[in-house]
Enzyme design. Structure first.
Site, PDB file in Angstrom:
ATOM      1  N   CYS A  42       6.402   1.926   1.563  1.00 42.05           N
ATOM      2  CA  CYS A  42       7.738   1.488   1.149  1.00 42.05           C
ATOM      3  C   CYS A  42       8.844   2.128   1.995  1.00 42.05           C
ATOM      4  CB  CYS A  42       8.007   1.775  -0.323  1.00 42.05           C
ATOM      5  SG  CYS A  42       6.908   0.918  -1.457  1.00 42.05           S
ATOM      6  N   ASN A  88      10.502   5.280  -3.164  1.00 40.24           N
ATOM      7  CA  ASN A  88       9.398   5.270  -2.215  1.00 40.24           C
ATOM      8  C   ASN A  88       8.441   6.386  -2.591  1.00 40.24           C
ATOM      9  OD1 ASN A  88       7.696   5.150   0.080  1.00 40.24           O
ATOM     10  ND2 ASN A  88       9.006   6.600   1.176  1.00 40.24           N
TER      11      ASN A  88
END
Length: 240
Positions: A2, A71
């Site tokens: 991510c 993330n």
């Protein structure tokens, strides 16, 4: 993996921020989304789907008046749901992270077993909360001036918006150590978000530090169980 980007200010156009987000496509090919909140907050996310592959777990993720980009992975998210009686609608660790923040504020970080970089914005109070995991496993960089503050998972995304000269001291560090320390990067206007810290009300606060005190070594059996538990937690995935 991510990739996230967040901006508080009004210096950059949304189109330029989306282009900066696009530079991190390789970090999350499964979905790219962004949003603008209260006219001066931009949150963007590139998703690599690992847990809960459903689109309902795409980010920016919203719960009530809180919006988050995240993330990383919090491995003990199932235990957190049970132990803290969280009411969740998805099967993602993303939602668990946000619900824990809503319940405990910055103290939620002490409950997380994982690696992460996250930005949470409260649309009601207009407060922004940013945090990075204890050892800084997940990358997070920022650039700040009088016009606002910009965060991203990669320097390239910030550099596309903030034209910065090379930093002589950072370059010397890199030449000698093949790395930079104490928050420096090779760019004068771009810094590394400190591990084990969070940012709230514009101020950095340390929430964790390594304990260098003497400790009793675990037995072979205890060490074996610790390793097995750690591996088991990290094997949680909806992707094989």
């Amino acid at each position: 993996m991510c990739g996230i980007i967040a901006y508080s200010g009004n210096k950059f156009l949304r189109g330029d921020l989306d282009k900066a987000l696009h530079l991190m496509n390789h970090r999350g090919p499964d979905n790219q989304s962004s949003t603008v909140l209260n006219n001066d907050i931009f949150l963007g996310h590139n998703r690599l789907s690992i847990i809960d592959l459903d689109s309902r777990s795409n980010q920016p993720f919203t719960s009530g008046n809180h919006v988050m980009v995240f993330n990383g992975e919090v491995y003990n998210y199932l235990e957190l749901i049970k132990d803290h009686n969280l009411n969740v609608r998805t099967k993602s660790d993303t939602e668990v992270v946000l619900e824990m923040f809503k319940k405990y504020g910055e103290k939620c970080l002490g409950f997380f077993n994982g690696m992460f970089a996250l930005v949470i914005y409260d649309t009601q109070s207009k407060e922004i909360f940013v945090a990075r995991d204890r050892l800084g496993v997940k990358p997070l960089y920022f650039s700040r001036d009088s016009s606002g503050i910009l965060f991203a998972s990669e320097i390239a995304s910030i550099q596309s918006l903030v034209q910065s000269e090379f930093d002589d001291f950072g370059m010397r560090q890199y030449r000698k150590l093949r790395m930079t320390v104490k928050g420096d990067t090779i760019y004068s206007k771009i810094k590394s978000f400190p591990p084990g810290h969070y940012l709230m009300n514009g101020k950095f606060q340390k929430y964790w530090d390594l304990d260098y005190g003497e400790k009793k070594a675990p037995s072979d059996e205890q060490l074996d169980q610790l390793i097995r538990d750690s591996v088991e937690l990290r094997n949680r995935s909806d992707v094989r």
